[in-house]
Design a protein around this motif. Structure first.
Motif, mmCIF file in Angstrom:
data_model
loop_
_atom_site.group_PDB
_atom_site.id
_atom_site.type_symbol
_atom_site.label_atom_id
_atom_site.label_comp_id
_atom_site.label_asym_id
_atom_site.label_seq_id
_atom_site.Cartn_x
_atom_site.Cartn_y
_atom_site.Cartn_z
ATOM 1 N N ILE A 175 1.034 -0.655 0.129
ATOM 2 C CA ILE A 175 0.475 -0.081 0.174
ATOM 3 C C ILE A 175 0.867 1.347 -0.020
ATOM 4 N N ILE A 176 0.642 2.203 -0.901
ATOM 5 C CA ILE A 176 1.422 2.836 -1.723
ATOM 6 C C ILE A 176 1.192 3.968 -1.074
ATOM 7 N N GLN A 177 1.359 5.402 -0.528
ATOM 8 C CA GLN A 177 0.019 6.314 0.402
ATOM 9 C C GLN A 177 0.819 7.301 -0.672
ATOM 10 N N GLN A 178 0.505 8.076 -2.301
ATOM 11 C CA GLN A 178 0.347 8.453 -2.964
ATOM 12 C C GLN A 178 -0.027 10.187 -2.435
ATOM 13 N N SER A 179 -0.721 10.669 -1.897
ATOM 14 C CA SER A 179 -1.397 11.589 -1.415
ATOM 15 C C SER A 179 -1.884 11.521 0.080
ATOM 16 N N THR A 180 -2.028 13.054 0.818
ATOM 17 C CA THR A 180 -3.070 12.614 1.702
ATOM 18 C C THR A 180 -4.489 12.297 1.749
ATOM 19 N N ASN A 181 -4.541 12.485 0.828
ATOM 20 C CA ASN A 181 -5.720 11.743 1.062
ATOM 21 C C ASN A 181 -6.145 10.149 -0.008
ATOM 22 N N LEU A 220 -3.296 1.044 -4.178
ATOM 23 C CA LEU A 220 -2.467 -0.655 -3.210
ATOM 24 C C LEU A 220 -1.602 -0.813 -4.867
ATOM 25 N N LYS A 221 -0.554 -2.298 -4.284
ATOM 26 C CA LYS A 221 0.210 -2.305 -5.529
ATOM 27 C C LYS A 221 0.066 -3.809 -5.220
ATOM 28 N N ILE A 222 -0.043 -4.474 -6.765
ATOM 29 C CA ILE A 222 0.009 -6.198 -6.522
ATOM 30 C C ILE A 222 0.526 -6.302 -7.606
#
Length: 211
Positions: free
Chosen positions: A4-10, A14-16
């Motif tokens: 799970i990668i947080q791209q921005s605040t909101n 999900l990278k799989i």
């Protein structure tokens, strides 16, 4: 592996590597879902009390009541309700109850798949084939969908739950050529089924509508 990668605040991504792993993961977290077991129990077993259901699911009555509270919230969206005494069941408009069970069995995880008997599946196939031959062209019918609906109709009628359509709905469909063909071949191919061969006129029109 999943990441799970947080791209921005909101935004979370999900990278799989293997997309099918998502389905396997969802099945793993839902396979022992007591809410699903509860719905199955209400559908398949008549006259189950809170006490008998809690024993069957190996949970306390207080835990069962918490799941029943959650089920009530789900059913509220369908304008359906849970009756707790003298036995646990779902009450409300019969057509809506059947629609709820159809959505549940058709779209919930594999563990809650509604078993379809071979004789039922075959009779549905023969009905579709007969109508297709009579009309002279292939019908675009979702056989699994029709199987689920037919199994639910059979089960509900067997347990005394009937559809009574109003006159305006009956009038819309009952004189059509397509309904006449449907009724003819439905009765022919389900003649050995004691429940489906003796459906009321309202039930036959209902089956025609949801086909």
């Amino acid at each position: 592996d999943m990441e799970i990668i947080q791209q921005s605040t909101n935004t979370l991504i999900l990278k799989i590597d293997n997309p099918s792993a998502i389905s396997l993961y969802l099945n793993s977290i839902t396979k022992d879902n007591i809410l699903f077991d509860l719905i199955d129990c209400i559908y398949f077993d008549n006259f189950e009390t809170i006490e008998s259901i809690s024993e069957k699911l190996y949970i306390s009555e207080s835990t069962l009541k918490r799941y029943l509270t959650h089920l009530k919230k789900v059913l509220k969206k369908y304008n359906l309700f849970v009756q707790l005494t003298p036995y646990v069941t779902i009450i409300g408009d019969e057509a809506t109850i059947r629609y709820f069970y159809f959505k549940y069995f058709r779209y919930v995880h594999d563990k809650s798949t509604l078993p379809i008997r071979v004789d039922l599946s075959q009779a549905i196939f023969e009905t579709i084939s007969s109508i297709s031959r009579d009309m002279g062209f292939a019908l675009n019918v979702d056989h699994p969908r029709a199987s689920y609906w037919t199994a639910i109709v059979e089960h509900r009628v067997r347990n005394g739950h009937h559809i009574i359509l109003n006159d305006s709905i009956l009038e819309t469909h009952q004189h059509s050529a397509s309904f006449s063909k449907f009724k003819k071949y439905f009765k022919l191919n389900f003649k050995s089924n004691s429940i489906l061969s003796s459906l009321s006129h309202s039930e036959l029109v209902y089956a025609f509508i949801i086909r």
